[in-house]
Write a protein that holds these residues in place. Structure first.
Motif, PDB file in Angstrom:
ATOM      1  N   UNK A 216      18.153 -65.556 127.142  1.00  0.00           N
ATOM      2  CA  UNK A 216      18.665 -64.729 127.601  1.00  0.00           C
ATOM      3  C   UNK A 216      19.527 -64.693 129.621  1.00  0.00           C
ATOM      4  N   UNK A 217      20.350 -65.708 128.976  1.00  0.00           N
ATOM      5  CA  UNK A 217      20.856 -65.546 130.526  1.00  0.00           C
ATOM      6  C   UNK A 217      21.689 -64.345 130.607  1.00  0.00           C
ATOM      7  N   UNK A 218      22.526 -63.810 128.808  1.00  0.00           N
ATOM      8  CA  UNK A 218      22.583 -62.542 128.304  1.00  0.00           C
ATOM      9  C   UNK A 218      21.785 -61.530 129.091  1.00  0.00           C
ATOM     10  N   UNK A 219      21.079 -60.923 129.320  1.00  0.00           N
ATOM     11  CA  UNK A 219      20.094 -60.430 129.844  1.00  0.00           C
ATOM     12  C   UNK A 219      19.580 -60.773 131.176  1.00  0.00           C
ATOM     13  N   UNK A 220      19.584 -61.533 131.855  1.00  0.00           N
ATOM     14  CA  UNK A 220      19.157 -61.534 133.142  1.00  0.00           C
ATOM     15  C   UNK A 220      20.305 -62.736 134.122  1.00  0.00           C
ATOM     16  N   UNK A 221      20.415 -61.998 135.156  1.00  0.00           N
ATOM     17  CA  UNK A 221      21.870 -62.483 136.038  1.00  0.00           C
ATOM     18  C   UNK A 221      21.390 -63.487 136.943  1.00  0.00           C
ATOM     19  N   UNK A 222      20.277 -63.850 137.343  1.00  0.00           N
ATOM     20  CA  UNK A 222      19.747 -64.811 138.038  1.00  0.00           C
ATOM     21  C   UNK A 222      19.575 -66.341 136.928  1.00  0.00           C
ATOM     22  N   UNK A 223      20.031 -66.376 135.924  1.00  0.00           N
ATOM     23  CA  UNK A 223      19.458 -67.656 135.116  1.00  0.00           C
ATOM     24  C   UNK A 223      20.503 -68.632 134.526  1.00  0.00           C
ATOM     25  N   UNK A 224      20.244 -69.479 135.068  1.00  0.00           N
ATOM     26  CA  UNK A 224      21.177 -70.622 134.626  1.00  0.00           C
ATOM     27  C   UNK A 224      20.534 -71.833 133.752  1.00  0.00           C
ATOM     28  N   UNK A 225      20.780 -72.289 132.314  1.00  0.00           N
ATOM     29  CA  UNK A 225      20.857 -73.095 131.413  1.00  0.00           C
ATOM     30  C   UNK A 225      21.322 -74.213 131.196  1.00  0.00           C
ATOM     31  N   UNK A 226      20.609 -75.480 131.341  1.00  0.00           N
ATOM     32  CA  UNK A 226      20.981 -76.686 131.086  1.00  0.00           C
ATOM     33  C   UNK A 226      21.248 -77.273 129.643  1.00  0.00           C
TER      34      UNK A 226
END
Length: 373
Positions: A216-226
């Motif tokens: 989803x990081x490719x489509x949501x500009x407010x998402x960070x995944x750790x």
């Protein structure tokens, strides 16, 4: 000889039956205490993987340590960071390699939400409130639903003008419930642009890549995944984690990256772990299969007892017992030299980490003893 025998038995004439019974009980209690001391403790309160990492990972870290202990590591993460970018098919500039996922998460909260509120479904990873406080944000707990999953309706209702971040764990610690990725997409897509969603996936390798929110990081500009190498990869002692950010957040990634990089043995271990994608997936799948088997075996052995747990995608279960408390379960298991985790403000559940077949059998036997004591 006859006199000696008479003298021996005469000593018992003054002992009453009650006194004799008391002595026998004391002797038996002493014997039981010695037997218990011979039983090794079993710590099921920690969530890191119970076995060492694969030998090639250890060899790579050891070689790097011996070769370059007197030299600074690659400041940009070197081959390790490149391997992470390849694994997820993202540009190198969108990946920061750090000293564990928690360190990167704290830095991201400070940069994205400092001075504001950060929502967190609760219960969750226990260090999270303190980590938020160190980052300068105010933690706001939002209860999970009755199945131990993130309640996105409750999150939406709790999102206010001071909300600057939302932190989610996938799978959740301590309940083991995976995140509903589609519900996350809908929720994050409806947030204000100044609200950042941070997903801690330290445990997702135990659930499988299909459970990850990272695509989803490719489509949501407010998402960070750790992500982390501490759990399924069995590398907790090396302190390795990373974050993947959306395109356009390259400046944030630069800020989160440690200025002098992570240690050379850590970089070498990460690169070795990801060197062959197929081999790495085989390793992880083997561990996922082992945990699924132990969860199933524990559920089978507890059938008919007051103890039960909801489905889990992690290497632990969130267990409760009908008619008992978390403290009673914890203390009862401690009496049998088994340690489990309690807390989170929950007086009904304990978190129990799964290990191997022998540990599951011992745990199940101890819980059955509690149920019928």
């Amino acid at each position: 000889m006859k006199r000696r025998l008479l003298d021996y038995y005469r000593q018992f004439e003054a002992i009453s039956p009650e006194e004799d019974s008391r002595r026998l009980r004391e002797r038996r209690e002493a014997e039981k205490s010695l037997e218990l001391e011979r039983v090794p403790p079993l710590d099921l309160s920690r969530v890191e993987w119970h076995e060492p990492p694969d030998p090639e990972i250890v060899n790579a870290a050891t070689f790097a340590l011996r070769r370059a202990i007197n030299r600074y590591p690659e400041a940009d993460g070197g081959e390790a960071r490149q391997a992470i970018a390849r694994r997820h098919g993202v540009a190198l500039e969108r990946v920061a390699l750090g000293h564990g996922a928690g360190q990167l998460l704290q830095g991201a909260l400070r940069e994205a939400a400092g001075g504001g509120d950060a929502l967190m479904p609760w219960p969750a990873w226990s260090p999270l409130p303190a980590l938020m406080a160190r980052a300068g944000v105010r933690p706001v707990a939002v209860p999970l639903n009755r199945l131990g999953r993130v309640d996105f309706d409750a999150l939406a209702a709790a999102t206010g003008p001071d909300t600057r971040a939302v932190v989610l764990c996938n799978p959740n610690d301590p309940t083991g419930a995976p995140l509903d990725v589609e519900a996350l997409r809908a929720y994050a897509g409806g947030l204000r642009p100044d609200v950042t969603v941070l997903v801690d996936e330290a445990l997702v390798d135990l659930a499988g890549e299909g459970a990850s929110a990272l695509p989803l990081v490719d489509e949501l500009p407010n998402l960070l995944v750790f992500r982390s190498f501490s759990k399924a990869w069995a590398m907790a002692g090396l302190r390795a984690g990373y974050v993947v950010a959306p395109a356009g957040d390259e400046d944030l990634v630069g800020v989160l990256s440690p200025g002098q990089g992570v240690a050379a043995p850590t970089q070498a271990a990460v690169a070795a772990a990801l060197e062959n994608a197929d081999r790495a997936e085989v390793r992880l799948e083997r561990r996922r299969h082992a945990m699924a088997a132990e969860r199933a075996r524990l559920a089978e052995q507890l059938a008919g007892t007051p103890f039960q747990f909801a489905p889990s995608a992690a290497n632990f279960v969130w267990l409760r017992g009908e008619g008992t408390t978390a403290a009673a379960i914890s203390h009862g298991l401690a009496d049998q030299r088994i340690a489990v985790a309690t807390g989170w403000g929950d007086d009904a559940h304990v978190r129990i980490t799964l290990r191997d077949r022998a540990a599951t059998d011992r745990l199940a036997s101890a819980l059955r003893a509690l149920a019928y004591s």
